[in-house]
Scaffold this motif. Structure first.
Motif, short mmCIF file in Angstrom:
data_model
loop_
_atom_site.label_atom_id
_atom_site.label_comp_id
_atom_site.label_asym_id
_atom_site.label_seq_id
_atom_site.Cartn_x
_atom_site.Cartn_y
_atom_site.Cartn_z
N ALA A 20 7.81 15.72 -9.13
CA ALA A 20 8.71 15.27 -10.19
C ALA A 20 9.65 16.39 -10.62
N ALA A 21 9.12 17.60 -10.73
CA ALA A 21 9.96 18.74 -11.14
C ALA A 21 10.98 19.07 -10.06
N VAL A 22 10.58 18.99 -8.80
CA VAL A 22 11.52 19.22 -7.69
C VAL A 22 12.62 18.17 -7.72
N ALA A 23 12.24 16.91 -7.92
CA ALA A 23 13.22 15.82 -7.94
C ALA A 23 14.24 16.04 -9.04
N GLU A 24 13.78 16.46 -10.21
CA GLU A 24 14.70 16.71 -11.32
C GLU A 24 15.66 17.84 -11.00
N ALA A 25 15.14 18.88 -10.32
CA ALA A 25 15.97 20.05 -10.02
C ALA A 25 17.06 19.74 -9.00
N VAL A 26 16.75 18.90 -8.03
CA VAL A 26 17.71 18.64 -6.95
C VAL A 26 18.40 17.28 -7.09
N THR A 27 18.16 16.62 -8.23
CA THR A 27 18.75 15.31 -8.54
C THR A 27 18.46 14.27 -7.46
N PHE A 28 17.22 14.29 -6.96
CA PHE A 28 16.71 13.23 -6.10
C PHE A 28 15.73 12.40 -6.92
N THR A 29 15.31 11.26 -6.39
CA THR A 29 14.20 10.55 -6.98
C THR A 29 12.91 11.17 -6.46
N PRO A 30 11.81 11.10 -7.21
CA PRO A 30 10.53 11.60 -6.69
C PRO A 30 10.15 10.97 -5.37
N SER A 31 10.46 9.67 -5.21
CA SER A 31 10.15 8.99 -3.96
C SER A 31 10.91 9.62 -2.80
N ALA A 32 12.20 9.95 -3.02
CA ALA A 32 13.01 10.56 -1.95
C ALA A 32 12.47 11.93 -1.58
N VAL A 33 12.07 12.72 -2.59
CA VAL A 33 11.51 14.05 -2.31
C VAL A 33 10.22 13.91 -1.51
N SER A 34 9.36 12.98 -1.92
CA SER A 34 8.11 12.77 -1.21
C SER A 34 8.35 12.34 0.24
N GLN A 35 9.33 11.48 0.46
CA GLN A 35 9.64 11.03 1.82
C GLN A 35 10.15 12.19 2.67
N GLN A 36 11.00 13.05 2.08
CA GLN A 36 11.53 14.18 2.82
C GLN A 36 10.43 15.17 3.19
N LEU A 37 9.49 15.40 2.26
CA LEU A 37 8.39 16.31 2.55
C LEU A 37 7.45 15.73 3.60
N SER A 38 7.25 14.42 3.58
CA SER A 38 6.44 13.78 4.62
C SER A 38 7.11 13.91 5.98
N ALA A 39 8.44 13.77 6.00
CA ALA A 39 9.18 13.95 7.25
C ALA A 39 9.07 15.39 7.75
N LEU A 40 9.07 16.34 6.83
CA LEU A 40 8.92 17.75 7.21
C LEU A 40 7.54 17.98 7.84
N GLU A 41 6.51 17.34 7.29
CA GLU A 41 5.17 17.47 7.88
C GLU A 41 5.16 16.94 9.31
N ARG A 42 5.85 15.85 9.53
CA ARG A 42 5.89 15.31 10.90
C ARG A 42 6.63 16.27 11.83
N GLU A 43 7.71 16.88 11.33
CA GLU A 43 8.44 17.84 12.15
C GLU A 43 7.59 19.07 12.45
N ALA A 44 6.80 19.50 11.45
CA ALA A 44 5.98 20.69 11.64
C ALA A 44 4.76 20.42 12.51
N GLY A 45 4.27 19.19 12.47
CA GLY A 45 3.12 18.83 13.30
C GLY A 45 1.79 19.23 12.71
#
Length: 289
Positions: A20-45
């Motif tokens: 939630a704090a990250v979303a507020e800082a970057v003006t994303f929704t918490p859902s969008a931040v969570s989706q981006q971090l999940s995508a990063l996990e897939r990229e990292a393996g």
């Protein structure tokens, strides 16, 4: 290939602690931040986050990636600075943050010199407490900022930010010969959470007492007006005490405030940043310190 934009979100999560704090800082929704971090996990393996209910923490792999993310983001800042230098002289928007005293005393002559030498630059100033500068720089809300450090207050450390020293100034106590002599007086401090407030409280504690704070005011001109009206005692920096109100006595303290120019690590060679810092130095040379 790891996406640098997602790495930035992971770094912010490490700094801020919640999605939630990250979303507020970057003006994303918490859902969008969570989706981006999940995508990063897939990229990292490998798993980067440990999710327990609504809380989230970095795994050891996530912490390792944050360390590398800082190096990657710093190198991208260097590349951006090099490209800007290749285009020619400083130009375009330049977002500057400043605390009130610096905005009033230092910035007017600095901006006059800066825009005179580089008419293509478009400075945009925002008043901000130094405690909030690191987050604003990391989020890209600011390009450069004037910040300060006090004795009794450890400097804020952030691996993503670097700073260049500009000047140091003395601190003064109003209407008393020493801080110890102000025990039992009403005090005027800056608002809680600011470095100025922390400095005043800790200076009193070092003298052996907890101050009785009656007023919380951030602008030092207003602070001195309250002192002149008999509303309390205060500690003020030299730049705020150049021309004190009539009847306000000042005692120099063995304390100092140091002002620095802060910017994102790796971005210090950007022509607009270098031009701004040079203008700050030129303005400092004419201050009555």
């Amino acid at each position: 290939m790891l996406d640098p934009r997602k790495l930035l979100l992971l770094r912010e999560l490490a700094r801020r602690g919640t999605i939630a704090a990250v979303a507020e800082a970057v003006t994303f929704t918490p859902s969008a931040v969570s989706q981006q971090l999940s995508a990063l996990e897939r990229e990292a393996g490998v798993p980067l986050l440990e999710r327990t209910g609504r809380t989230v923490a970095l795994t050891s792999a996530g912490q390792l990636l944050v360390e590398h993310a800082q190096a990657v983001l710093e190198q991208l800042e260097r590349a951006s600075a090099a490209l800007a230098a290749a285009k020619g002289g400083p130009s375009g928007p330049l977002r500057i943050g400043a605390f009130p005293t610096a905005a009033r005393v230092l910035l007017p002559p600095a901006l006059a010199g800066l825009t005179g030498a580089h008419p293509g630059l478009e400075p945009m100033v925002s008043e901000i407490d130094p405690a909030d500068v690191s987050a604003a720089l990391r989020a890209g809300e600011l390009d450069v900022a004037l910040v300060h450090e006090y004795d009794f207050v450890p400097p804020v450390t952030d691996a993503s930010i670097e700073a260049e020293a500009l000047f140091s100034e003395a601190m003064y106590l109003t209407d008393r010969p020493s801080i110890a002599a102000a025990r039992g007086d009403s005090w005027i401090t800056n608002k809680p959470g600011t470095l100025c407030h922390t400095m005043a409280i800790r200076a009193c504690q070092a003298a052996g007492f907890e101050p009785i704070v009656r007023h919380h005011i951030d602008d030092f001109d207003t602070v001195l007006a309250f002192v002149a009206a008999g509303q309390g005692i205060a500690i003020v920096p030299r730049l705020a005490a150049i021309d004190p109100p009539r009847g306000v006595a000042l005692t120099r303290l063995p304390l100092s405030r140091r002002t620095l120019a802060a910017f994102r690590r790796g971005n210090g060679a950007h022509p607009a940043i270098r031009a701004a810092v040079a203008a700050f130095h030129t303005a400092v040379a004419h201050l009555p310190l």
